[in-house]
Design a protein around this motif. Sequence first.
Motif, PDB file in Angstrom:
ATOM      1  N   VAL A  70      44.766  11.875   4.983  1.00 20.09           N
ATOM      2  CA  VAL A  70      45.166  13.253   5.258  1.00 20.09           C
ATOM      3  C   VAL A  70      45.626  13.869   3.944  1.00 20.09           C
ATOM      4  O   VAL A  70      46.615  13.426   3.364  1.00 20.09           O
ATOM      5  N   LEU A  71      44.885  14.867   3.469  1.00 21.51           N
ATOM      6  CA  LEU A  71      45.235  15.547   2.229  1.00 21.51           C
ATOM      7  C   LEU A  71      46.343  16.551   2.474  1.00 21.51           C
ATOM      8  O   LEU A  71      46.346  17.233   3.503  1.00 21.51           O
ATOM      9  N   LEU A  72      47.231  16.660   1.538  1.00 22.91           N
ATOM     10  CA  LEU A  72      48.169  17.775   1.511  1.00 22.91           C
ATOM     11  C   LEU A  72      47.560  18.761   0.519  1.00 22.91           C
ATOM     12  O   LEU A  72      47.483  18.480  -0.679  1.00 22.91           O
ATOM     13  N   ASP A  73      47.069  19.867   1.051  1.00 28.23           N
ATOM     14  CA  ASP A  73      46.258  20.767   0.237  1.00 28.23           C
ATOM     15  C   ASP A  73      46.533  22.206   0.650  1.00 28.23           C
ATOM     16  O   ASP A  73      46.662  22.500   1.845  1.00 28.23           O
ATOM     17  N   GLN A 117      39.800  12.621   6.196  1.00 23.57           N
ATOM     18  CA  GLN A 117      39.462  13.009   7.556  1.00 23.57           C
ATOM     19  C   GLN A 117      40.164  14.302   7.967  1.00 23.57           C
ATOM     20  O   GLN A 117      39.769  14.941   8.936  1.00 23.57           O
ATOM     21  N   GLN A 118      41.193  14.686   7.208  1.00 22.81           N
ATOM     22  CA  GLN A 118      41.989  15.835   7.615  1.00 22.81           C
ATOM     23  C   GLN A 118      42.677  16.416   6.391  1.00 22.81           C
ATOM     24  O   GLN A 118      42.934  15.718   5.414  1.00 22.81           O
ATOM     25  N   SER A 119      42.992  17.697   6.475  1.00 21.39           N
ATOM     26  CA  SER A 119      43.693  18.372   5.398  1.00 21.39           C
ATOM     27  C   SER A 119      44.805  19.226   6.001  1.00 21.39           C
ATOM     28  O   SER A 119      44.584  19.956   6.968  1.00 21.39           O
ATOM     29  N   LEU A 120      45.989  19.108   5.445  1.00 25.26           N
ATOM     30  CA  LEU A 120      47.183  19.755   5.978  1.00 25.26           C
ATOM     31  C   LEU A 120      47.821  20.622   4.899  1.00 25.26           C
ATOM     32  O   LEU A 120      47.996  20.189   3.761  1.00 25.26           O
ATOM     33  N   ARG A 121      48.153  21.848   5.258  1.00 29.34           N
ATOM     34  CA  ARG A 121      48.828  22.771   4.337  1.00 29.34           C
ATOM     35  C   ARG A 121      50.305  22.824   4.722  1.00 29.34           C
ATOM     36  O   ARG A 121      50.644  23.053   5.885  1.00 29.34           O
ATOM     37  N   LEU A 122      51.179  22.605   3.755  1.00 32.53           N
ATOM     38  CA  LEU A 122      52.619  22.653   4.012  1.00 32.53           C
ATOM     39  C   LEU A 122      53.151  24.082   4.052  1.00 32.53           C
ATOM     40  O   LEU A 122      54.129  24.360   4.727  1.00 32.53           O
ATOM     41  N   SER A 123      52.534  24.972   3.282  1.00 34.67           N
ATOM     42  CA  SER A 123      53.050  26.326   3.171  1.00 34.67           C
ATOM     43  C   SER A 123      51.984  27.225   2.569  1.00 34.67           C
ATOM     44  O   SER A 123      51.090  26.748   1.869  1.00 34.67           O
TER      45      SER A 123
END
Length: 155
Positions: A70-73, A117-123
């Motif tokens: 899971v990318l933090l992007d 498999q997934q990419s998540l944006r924190l802000s």
Amino acid sequence: MKLVLVAVGQRLPDWAQAACDDFAKRLPPEARFELRTVKAEPRGHKAVEQLLAAERARIEAALPKGARLVLLDERGSAFTTVALARQWQQWQQQGADVALLMGGPDGLDPALKAAAQQSLRLSDFTLPHALARVLLLEQLYRAWSLNAGHPYHRE
């Protein structure tokens, strides 16, 4: 399932390290969180592609085998706290470890991005690395709390 944050860059300011340590300690043993830091490649006269490739090799060496990546992007999907709590439950049901990848100053290598498999944006804001790490750990704690039925999250 274990959540593993693999982050480029080892040294955080004292305030950020204290906050990260605090939220990591709040997570109970069954939450199984681990932080693995990898050294950033020195930003000398190398091309960005070379820097990212060197960091990719370090990240890959730190990944749990068979983990969901899971990318933090900044271009990732936006999650609310409630959605993150639901996502955590889905990850648990899938059973595999989850590796959350936080890149260095130049981001993450394209090969890692392609493998995720997934990419998540924190802000929607651009965050300094230290603050992003604190924010992620706080939200993981809040998501766990919500799943555990604790009144930490109020709507």
